[in-house]
Design a protein around this motif. Sequence first.
Motif, PDB file in Angstrom:
ATOM      1  N   TRP A  36       0.725  -1.214  -0.003  1.00  0.00           N
ATOM      2  CA  TRP A  36      -0.078   0.162   0.182  1.00  0.00           C
ATOM      3  C   TRP A  36       0.979   1.262   0.189  1.00  0.00           C
ATOM      4  O   TRP A  36       1.677   1.221   0.802  1.00  0.00           O
ATOM      5  N   TYR A  37       0.752   2.191  -0.995  1.00  0.00           N
ATOM      6  CA  TYR A  37       1.399   3.401  -1.123  1.00  0.00           C
ATOM      7  C   TYR A  37       0.291   4.581  -0.757  1.00  0.00           C
ATOM      8  O   TYR A  37      -1.023   4.323  -0.839  1.00  0.00           O
ATOM      9  N   ARG A  38       0.532   5.658  -0.454  1.00  0.00           N
ATOM     10  CA  ARG A  38      -0.188   6.902  -0.208  1.00  0.00           C
ATOM     11  C   ARG A  38       0.563   8.021  -1.016  1.00  0.00           C
ATOM     12  O   ARG A  38       1.737   7.995  -1.080  1.00  0.00           O
ATOM     13  N   GLN A  39      -0.596   9.061  -1.349  1.00  0.00           N
ATOM     14  CA  GLN A  39       0.077  10.247  -1.795  1.00  0.00           C
ATOM     15  C   GLN A  39      -0.886  11.237  -1.560  1.00  0.00           C
ATOM     16  O   GLN A  39      -1.995  11.315  -2.004  1.00  0.00           O
ATOM     17  N   ALA A  40      -0.315  12.085  -0.680  1.00  0.00           N
ATOM     18  CA  ALA A  40      -0.947  13.361  -0.160  1.00  0.00           C
ATOM     19  C   ALA A  40      -0.870  14.714  -1.369  1.00  0.00           C
ATOM     20  O   ALA A  40       0.096  14.711  -2.099  1.00  0.00           O
ATOM     21  N   PRO A  41      -1.574  15.591  -1.105  1.00  0.00           N
ATOM     22  CA  PRO A  41      -1.497  16.672  -2.205  1.00  0.00           C
ATOM     23  C   PRO A  41      -0.174  17.273  -2.051  1.00  0.00           C
ATOM     24  O   PRO A  41       0.284  17.717  -0.864  1.00  0.00           O
ATOM     25  N   GLY A  42       0.442  17.506  -3.178  1.00  0.00           N
ATOM     26  CA  GLY A  42       1.755  18.273  -3.024  1.00  0.00           C
ATOM     27  C   GLY A  42       2.791  17.455  -2.443  1.00  0.00           C
ATOM     28  O   GLY A  42       4.046  17.995  -2.420  1.00  0.00           O
ATOM     29  N   LYS A  43       2.578  16.322  -2.223  1.00  0.00           N
ATOM     30  CA  LYS A  43       3.494  15.247  -1.710  1.00  0.00           C
ATOM     31  C   LYS A  43       4.027  14.167  -2.730  1.00  0.00           C
ATOM     32  O   LYS A  43       3.292  13.795  -3.621  1.00  0.00           O
ATOM     33  N   GLN A  44       5.079  13.580  -2.528  1.00  0.00           N
ATOM     34  CA  GLN A  44       5.678  12.285  -3.213  1.00  0.00           C
ATOM     35  C   GLN A  44       4.602  11.104  -2.867  1.00  0.00           C
ATOM     36  O   GLN A  44       4.477  10.865  -1.730  1.00  0.00           O
ATOM     37  N   ARG A  45       4.682  10.022  -3.653  1.00  0.00           N
ATOM     38  CA  ARG A  45       4.052   8.987  -3.538  1.00  0.00           C
ATOM     39  C   ARG A  45       4.894   8.254  -2.486  1.00  0.00           C
ATOM     40  O   ARG A  45       6.149   8.043  -2.579  1.00  0.00           O
ATOM     41  N   GLU A  46       4.587   7.631  -1.046  1.00  0.00           N
ATOM     42  CA  GLU A  46       5.076   6.946  -0.257  1.00  0.00           C
ATOM     43  C   GLU A  46       4.629   5.591   0.318  1.00  0.00           C
ATOM     44  O   GLU A  46       3.630   5.521   0.006  1.00  0.00           O
ATOM     45  N   LEU A  47       5.610   4.841   0.620  1.00  0.00           N
ATOM     46  CA  LEU A  47       5.335   3.336   0.541  1.00  0.00           C
ATOM     47  C   LEU A  47       4.777   3.428   2.435  1.00  0.00           C
ATOM     48  O   LEU A  47       5.391   4.182   3.209  1.00  0.00           O
ATOM     49  N   VAL A  48       3.456   2.756   2.537  1.00  0.00           N
ATOM     50  CA  VAL A  48       2.811   2.574   3.905  1.00  0.00           C
ATOM     51  C   VAL A  48       3.276   1.501   4.499  1.00  0.00           C
ATOM     52  O   VAL A  48       3.560   1.454   5.631  1.00  0.00           O
ATOM     53  N   ALA A  49       3.049   0.631   3.816  1.00  0.00           N
ATOM     54  CA  ALA A  49       3.022  -1.051   4.232  1.00  0.00           C
ATOM     55  C   ALA A  49       3.285  -1.934   3.042  1.00  0.00           C
ATOM     56  O   ALA A  49       2.810  -1.727   2.012  1.00  0.00           O
ATOM     57  N   GLY A  50       4.032  -3.075   3.455  1.00  0.00           N
ATOM     58  CA  GLY A  50       4.158  -4.018   2.449  1.00  0.00           C
ATOM     59  C   GLY A  50       4.282  -5.425   3.046  1.00  0.00           C
ATOM     60  O   GLY A  50       4.347  -5.606   4.245  1.00  0.00           O
ATOM     61  N   ILE A  51       3.693  -6.272   2.263  1.00  0.00           N
ATOM     62  CA  ILE A  51       3.669  -7.898   2.906  1.00  0.00           C
ATOM     63  C   ILE A  51       3.863  -8.733   1.810  1.00  0.00           C
ATOM     64  O   ILE A  51       3.715  -8.659   0.373  1.00  0.00           O
ATOM     65  N   THR A  52       4.921  -9.614   2.033  1.00  0.00           N
ATOM     66  CA  THR A  52       5.440 -10.655   0.812  1.00  0.00           C
ATOM     67  C   THR A  52       4.544 -11.828   0.984  1.00  0.00           C
ATOM     68  O   THR A  52       3.784 -11.848   1.821  1.00  0.00           O
ATOM     69  N   ALA A  53       4.821 -12.734  -0.102  1.00  0.00           N
ATOM     70  CA  ALA A  53       3.921 -13.841  -0.184  1.00  0.00           C
ATOM     71  C   ALA A  53       4.016 -14.537   1.101  1.00  0.00           C
ATOM     72  O   ALA A  53       2.992 -15.488   1.275  1.00  0.00           O
TER      73      ALA A  53
END
Length: 120
Positions: A36-53
């Motif tokens: 899951w990534y997120r992008q707020a107005p005026g900001k770069q997209r950032e990684l929020v959380a990740g999960i492997t297989a």
Amino acid sequence: QVQLVESGGGLVQAGGSLSLSCGVSGNIFSINAMNWYRQAPGKQRELVAGITAGGSTNYADSVKGRFTISRNNARNTVYLQMNLLKPEDTAVYYCNANAYVSSYDTDDFWGQGTQVTVSS
């Protein structure tokens, strides 16, 4: 064609909770990491959380202890449970999956994004 369909965004007051889900469908052999990534107005997209297989997870420092990522491999679905939400969590949240599209090749796929708005 591979599709990622997200659901669960919305408006919530600070301190509240939301749950996001993202289902992957299409011509894939298997899915590696889901993020899951997120992008707020005026900001770069950032990684929020990740999960492997295999189920190993990682989180951005800003969400540790508040967000939980999980996945259902049988359903090719990834979830993000967000608790104790803060106004600074307001952003468009994007699902991302790295998947095998053949026996040897992988590719990255993205969902369309879902808006999460946290009011103070």
